[in-house]
Design an enzyme around this catalytic site. Sequence first.
Site, PDB file in Angstrom:
ATOM      1  CG  ASP A  32      -2.055  -1.064   1.433  1.00 46.39           C
ATOM      2  OD1 ASP A  32      -1.822  -1.606   0.501  1.00 46.39           O
ATOM      3  OD2 ASP A  32      -2.810  -1.122   2.308  1.00 46.39           O
ATOM      4  CG  HIS A  35      -1.527   1.811   5.934  1.00 45.34           C
ATOM      5  ND1 HIS A  35      -2.730   2.115   5.595  1.00 45.34           N
ATOM      6  CD2 HIS A  35      -1.143   0.797   4.976  1.00 45.34           C
ATOM      7  CE1 HIS A  35      -2.912   1.493   4.391  1.00 45.34           C
ATOM      8  NE2 HIS A  35      -2.156   0.512   4.081  1.00 45.34           N
ATOM      9  CB  CYS A  86      -5.707   7.661   5.404  1.00 42.62           C
ATOM     10  SG  CYS A  86      -4.915   6.822   6.854  1.00 42.62           S
TER      11      CYS A  86
END
Length: 343
Positions: A177, A223, A328
Amino acid sequence: MSSVWSANDFDPLEEIVLGTAQGLTPPPADVSLQHFFEPPADADQEQIAPAVLQQVVEETEEDFADLTKVLESAGVTVRRPQPPQASRTYASPDWESVAMHALMPRDCLLVVGDKVIEAPMAMRARYFETLPFRPLLSEYFDSGAVWLSAPKPQLPDETYVYEPGASVVADFEPLFDAANLLRLGRDLFFNVSNTGNRRAAEWLRRTLGPEFTVHEMSICTDHVGTTLHVLRPGLLLANSERLTPDLIPEPLRSWQTIWVGQPEDDGYAFDWPRASTWVGMNILALGPDRVLVPDNQTALMRQLEQAGIEPIPARFRHGRTFGGGLHCCSLDVRRTGELISYL
């Protein structure tokens, strides 16, 4: 000259893409979702009332509208994707899923200088997440940006590996990601975790070439935006629960660090949260001295003020509900500044 240019998260912001809550569709709790979110054992029994889902969507769009006003008042151009169709299903030869959302461009798109890279994400419900952003990507390409896509992964069940104390993704195809990356000019710090593997770090090295150095680290399970931020050269913002000074990546250990205490909990609307309370430190910088912060994180705002950074409160009610914060749900596509080494 390309309208895309962003080499870090702190140079003055000029243009940004915000996601959209429209089309939000909670996917089934398949092996890839369980691997990423680590939900409760009865997650497959969750029943989200349509009225609750609609309220989350509407309130998130209200928050995005307020955020847009704040950004535009600071001189930032705000772009939005096409809203995806809700409950849209798709399948590969090995599995089937439903498109989850187009909320978080930070996760599915990586900006490195004048390049925009579509990330090969490990969650099946996010396989086509870049599609609502394609009209914008096409526009940026026409302006001169380099538009790349990592190899589309197969994502068989063998991808999702559980080891003692951690879950990881197998290394037989590049997976990451974009939110696994901490960008610092010519240096990129890649978090090897349950959403990124070493093969992907190597793919980035070869794709970006000798102009960049890709450092591997493992500082959290997924993340990095709820664990470590570079506020400006020489100054970090770090999660005091997950990190200690010796766990900061070695090239950054000499930098000053603001240690964030337990954030305020803004709750969640579904049966179980898609993010921890640490989504409260998921901030967005307008520049090296001004930072957008969720408006309930008063202790964090005081810490930033003490470091000479102006915190700008922004309402953001459902970060834990859908699993993403201010950072995000945005993608800075243009900041001023040059591509340099800060190390």
